[in-house]
Write a protein that holds these residues in place. Sequence first.
Motif, PDB file in Angstrom:
ATOM      1  N   ALA A  25     -31.306  -0.916 -44.340  1.00 43.43           N
ATOM      2  CA  ALA A  25     -32.208  -1.566 -45.302  1.00 43.43           C
ATOM      3  C   ALA A  25     -32.538  -2.983 -44.850  1.00 43.43           C
ATOM      4  CB  ALA A  25     -31.538  -1.595 -46.683  1.00 43.43           C
ATOM      5  N   TRP A  26     -31.553  -3.704 -44.350  1.00 42.37           N
ATOM      6  CA  TRP A  26     -31.756  -5.062 -43.832  1.00 42.37           C
ATOM      7  C   TRP A  26     -32.756  -5.056 -42.670  1.00 42.37           C
ATOM      8  CZ3 TRP A  26     -27.124  -7.990 -41.149  1.00 42.37           C
ATOM      9  CH2 TRP A  26     -27.574  -9.227 -40.687  1.00 42.37           C
ATOM     10  N   GLU A  27     -32.591  -4.102 -41.750  1.00 45.82           N
ATOM     11  CA  GLU A  27     -33.502  -4.012 -40.607  1.00 45.82           C
ATOM     12  C   GLU A  27     -34.931  -3.713 -41.067  1.00 45.82           C
ATOM     13  OE1 GLU A  27     -34.602  -4.119 -36.612  1.00 45.82           O
ATOM     14  OE2 GLU A  27     -32.583  -4.498 -37.392  1.00 45.82           O
ATOM     15  N   CYS A  28     -35.069  -2.778 -41.999  1.00 41.21           N
ATOM     16  CA  CYS A  28     -36.402  -2.411 -42.479  1.00 41.21           C
ATOM     17  C   CYS A  28     -37.083  -3.581 -43.197  1.00 41.21           C
ATOM     18  CB  CYS A  28     -36.308  -1.212 -43.420  1.00 41.21           C
ATOM     19  SG  CYS A  28     -35.826   0.333 -42.595  1.00 41.21           S
ATOM     20  N   LEU A  29     -36.324  -4.289 -44.029  1.00 38.00           N
ATOM     21  CA  LEU A  29     -36.894  -5.431 -44.749  1.00 38.00           C
ATOM     22  C   LEU A  29     -37.280  -6.548 -43.790  1.00 38.00           C
ATOM     23  CD1 LEU A  29     -34.508  -5.575 -47.848  1.00 38.00           C
ATOM     24  CD2 LEU A  29     -36.921  -4.908 -47.833  1.00 38.00           C
ATOM     25  N   SER A  30     -36.497  -6.745 -42.741  1.00 31.63           N
ATOM     26  CA  SER A  30     -36.823  -7.778 -41.759  1.00 31.63           C
ATOM     27  C   SER A  30     -38.056  -7.404 -40.957  1.00 31.63           C
ATOM     28  CB  SER A  30     -35.630  -8.000 -40.816  1.00 31.63           C
ATOM     29  OG  SER A  30     -34.509  -8.477 -41.521  1.00 31.63           O
ATOM     30  N   ARG A  31     -38.129  -6.133 -40.543  1.00 33.67           N
ATOM     31  CA  ARG A  31     -39.277  -5.680 -39.756  1.00 33.67           C
ATOM     32  C   ARG A  31     -40.579  -5.728 -40.572  1.00 33.67           C
ATOM     33  NH1 ARG A  31     -38.308  -5.587 -34.311  1.00 33.67           N
ATOM     34  NH2 ARG A  31     -36.225  -4.739 -33.896  1.00 33.67           N
ATOM     35  N   SER A  32     -40.470  -5.468 -41.878  1.00 41.51           N
ATOM     36  CA  SER A  32     -41.667  -5.440 -42.717  1.00 41.51           C
ATOM     37  C   SER A  32     -42.130  -6.837 -43.122  1.00 41.51           C
ATOM     38  CB  SER A  32     -41.397  -4.610 -43.977  1.00 41.51           C
ATOM     39  OG  SER A  32     -40.380  -5.213 -44.762  1.00 41.51           O
ATOM     40  N   GLY A  33     -41.299  -7.856 -42.883  1.00 47.35           N
ATOM     41  CA  GLY A  33     -41.678  -9.219 -43.225  1.00 47.35           C
ATOM     42  C   GLY A  33     -41.193  -9.687 -44.580  1.00 47.35           C
ATOM     43  N   ALA A  37     -37.705 -14.019 -40.657  1.00 49.66           N
ATOM     44  CA  ALA A  37     -36.781 -14.013 -39.519  1.00 49.66           C
ATOM     45  C   ALA A  37     -36.130 -15.371 -39.316  1.00 49.66           C
ATOM     46  CB  ALA A  37     -37.522 -13.605 -38.251  1.00 49.66           C
ATOM     47  N   SER A  38     -36.799 -16.444 -39.752  1.00 52.43           N
ATOM     48  CA  SER A  38     -36.229 -17.778 -39.590  1.00 52.43           C
ATOM     49  C   SER A  38     -35.042 -18.020 -40.514  1.00 52.43           C
ATOM     50  CB  SER A  38     -37.303 -18.842 -39.859  1.00 52.43           C
ATOM     51  OG  SER A  38     -37.829 -18.696 -41.170  1.00 52.43           O
ATOM     52  N   LEU A  39     -34.976 -17.253 -41.602  1.00 48.67           N
ATOM     53  CA  LEU A  39     -33.881 -17.414 -42.553  1.00 48.67           C
ATOM     54  C   LEU A  39     -32.810 -16.340 -42.396  1.00 48.67           C
ATOM     55  CD1 LEU A  39     -35.853 -18.357 -45.805  1.00 48.67           C
ATOM     56  CD2 LEU A  39     -34.738 -19.871 -44.173  1.00 48.67           C
ATOM     57  N   LEU A  40     -33.229 -15.120 -42.133  1.00 49.50           N
ATOM     58  CA  LEU A  40     -32.272 -14.020 -41.981  1.00 49.50           C
ATOM     59  C   LEU A  40     -32.766 -13.091 -40.876  1.00 49.50           C
ATOM     60  CD1 LEU A  40     -29.628 -12.870 -43.132  1.00 49.50           C
ATOM     61  CD2 LEU A  40     -31.007 -11.436 -44.650  1.00 49.50           C
ATOM     62  N   ALA A  42     -33.145 -10.109 -38.135  1.00 51.49           N
ATOM     63  CA  ALA A  42     -32.869  -8.675 -38.222  1.00 51.49           C
ATOM     64  C   ALA A  42     -31.567  -8.337 -37.500  1.00 51.49           C
ATOM     65  CB  ALA A  42     -34.023  -7.886 -37.607  1.00 51.49           C
ATOM     66  N   PRO A  43     -30.870  -7.277 -37.921  1.00 45.65           N
ATOM     67  CA  PRO A  43     -29.642  -6.868 -37.242  1.00 45.65           C
ATOM     68  C   PRO A  43     -29.819  -6.650 -35.745  1.00 45.65           C
ATOM     69  CG  PRO A  43     -29.890  -5.661 -39.293  1.00 45.65           C
ATOM     70  CD  PRO A  43     -31.151  -6.428 -39.098  1.00 45.65           C
ATOM     71  N   SER A  44     -30.976  -6.114 -35.343  1.00 49.11           N
ATOM     72  CA  SER A  44     -31.220  -5.900 -33.915  1.00 49.11           C
ATOM     73  C   SER A  44     -31.244  -7.221 -33.155  1.00 49.11           C
ATOM     74  CB  SER A  44     -32.544  -5.160 -33.715  1.00 49.11           C
ATOM     75  OG  SER A  44     -33.618  -5.857 -34.339  1.00 49.11           O
ATOM     76  N   THR A  45     -31.827  -8.261 -33.758  1.00 50.40           N
ATOM     77  CA  THR A  45     -31.849  -9.591 -33.128  1.00 50.40           C
ATOM     78  C   THR A  45     -30.448 -10.161 -33.020  1.00 50.40           C
ATOM     79  OG1 THR A  45     -34.042  -9.983 -34.083  1.00 50.40           O
ATOM     80  CG2 THR A  45     -32.820 -11.902 -33.286  1.00 50.40           C
ATOM     81  N   VAL A  46     -29.663  -9.980 -34.081  1.00 52.05           N
ATOM     82  CA  VAL A  46     -28.272 -10.452 -34.078  1.00 52.05           C
ATOM     83  C   VAL A  46     -27.480  -9.739 -32.986  1.00 52.05           C
ATOM     84  CG1 VAL A  46     -26.134 -10.572 -35.407  1.00 52.05           C
ATOM     85  CG2 VAL A  46     -28.319 -11.053 -36.529  1.00 52.05           C
ATOM     86  N   CYS A  47     -27.706  -8.441 -32.839  1.00 49.77           N
ATOM     87  CA  CYS A  47     -26.973  -7.667 -31.821  1.00 49.77           C
ATOM     88  C   CYS A  47     -27.309  -8.138 -30.408  1.00 49.77           C
ATOM     89  CB  CYS A  47     -27.285  -6.178 -31.975  1.00 49.77           C
ATOM     90  SG  CYS A  47     -26.533  -5.421 -33.433  1.00 49.77           S
ATOM     91  N   VAL A  48     -28.586  -8.464 -30.173  1.00 54.58           N
ATOM     92  CA  VAL A  48     -28.981  -8.950 -28.846  1.00 54.58           C
ATOM     93  C   VAL A  48     -28.276 -10.270 -28.539  1.00 54.58           C
ATOM     94  CG1 VAL A  48     -30.909  -9.848 -27.497  1.00 54.58           C
ATOM     95  CG2 VAL A  48     -31.184  -7.744 -28.823  1.00 54.58           C
ATOM     96  N   SER A  49     -28.271 -11.187 -29.497  1.00 54.58           N
ATOM     97  CA  SER A  49     -27.603 -12.480 -29.293  1.00 54.58           C
ATOM     98  C   SER A  49     -26.102 -12.304 -29.162  1.00 54.58           C
ATOM     99  CB  SER A  49     -27.921 -13.420 -30.462  1.00 54.58           C
ATOM    100  OG  SER A  49     -29.301 -13.666 -30.554  1.00 54.58           O
ATOM    101  N   TRP A  50     -25.525 -11.415 -29.967  1.00 52.56           N
ATOM    102  CA  TRP A  50     -24.090 -11.158 -29.913  1.00 52.56           C
ATOM    103  C   TRP A  50     -23.707 -10.580 -28.549  1.00 52.56           C
ATOM    104  CZ3 TRP A  50     -21.135  -7.732 -34.037  1.00 52.56           C
ATOM    105  CH2 TRP A  50     -19.776  -8.077 -34.016  1.00 52.56           C
ATOM    106  N   ALA A  51     -24.536  -9.671 -28.034  1.00 52.80           N
ATOM    107  CA  ALA A  51     -24.269  -9.077 -26.718  1.00 52.80           C
ATOM    108  C   ALA A  51     -24.286 -10.136 -25.623  1.00 52.80           C
ATOM    109  CB  ALA A  51     -25.290  -7.985 -26.423  1.00 52.80           C
ATOM    110  N   ASP A  52     -25.234 -11.083 -25.696  1.00 54.55           N
ATOM    111  CA  ASP A  52     -25.270 -12.144 -24.689  1.00 54.55           C
ATOM    112  C   ASP A  52     -24.074 -13.075 -24.838  1.00 54.55           C
ATOM    113  OD1 ASP A  52     -26.719 -13.714 -22.576  1.00 54.55           O
ATOM    114  OD2 ASP A  52     -26.615 -15.227 -24.159  1.00 54.55           O
ATOM    115  N   TRP A  53     -23.683 -13.341 -26.076  1.00 51.22           N
ATOM    116  CA  TRP A  53     -22.499 -14.172 -26.334  1.00 51.22           C
ATOM    117  C   TRP A  53     -21.250 -13.531 -25.715  1.00 51.22           C
ATOM    118  CZ3 TRP A  53     -20.350 -15.223 -31.941  1.00 51.22           C
ATOM    119  CH2 TRP A  53     -19.374 -16.223 -31.881  1.00 51.22           C
TER     120      TRP A  53
END
Length: 273
Positions: A25-33, A37-40, A42-53
């Motif tokens: 639900a979080w991913e869908c709400l983020s993708r739909s606008g 994105a500046s405040l919360l 998407a989980p996919s964005t968090v995962c990309v940053s977490w993977a680089d970390w």
Amino acid sequence: MSMNWLVSIRDQRDRFIVPVVLILAWECLSRSGWLPASLLPAPSTVCVSWADWIFSTDQSTQANSGRWIFDALSSSLRVFAGYAIAAFSGIALGVAIGWWRWVERTIEPTLQMLRPVPPVSWIPLAIIWFGIANKPAIFLVFLGAFFPVLMNAIHGVKTVDRNLIRAASMMGASESQILRFVVLPAALPSIFAGLRIAIGSAWMLTVTAEMVAVKSGLGYVLWDSYYFMRFDLVIAAMTSIGLLGFLTDWAIKLVMSRVLHWQHGQTVQGRKH
């Protein structure tokens, strides 16, 4: 045997239903606008940053790239050091207060006066006493974990069935034998409950300490990322703390299930009835 295996699979599956639904639900709400994105992010964005970390995949986290293991180890060492001191002293003092009236009269009033003081209020004194390093963080973790262990140990000793103590005394057991072989085993369920509460407090306090008194660890990365508006890293740090807290609590539960195997058997029988 096969039915138990199927039930176990179903139980494990049920644990992931709510988290998966929330993430989707979080991913869908983020993708739909609906969620900026500046405040919360998407989980996919968090995962990309977490993977680089963790793995240093694309350098998107800049100075933090590939340093997750070092940050996690720094926080874990502070947690385990403060928690170990709190567990040892809290159990020993709690058993003494619960068993000997003179110890209770002498020490408990002072401890009860200190207990309502929030551990974070000790931060200025901890920095003055120990400086900017690991020691103030360990001290704060100790304060946060000590009182849950202490109070549950006191409760466990005070609620031991007196008939067990009388029976042991009538059989000629000395006070030390009664304390070792009757009181402590009977108080263990309450003590383990305190240890589980304390490990959660320990993680919360180490993150708080790292925000102001230490320049490394998951809490420091969380606070530093906030200043640079990297909310993807903030959420990754929060998730890392939650995951490590879950794993340490799970480890305590494993130890508890082995030590209190007799209680587990009674619980299973009670459920069958």
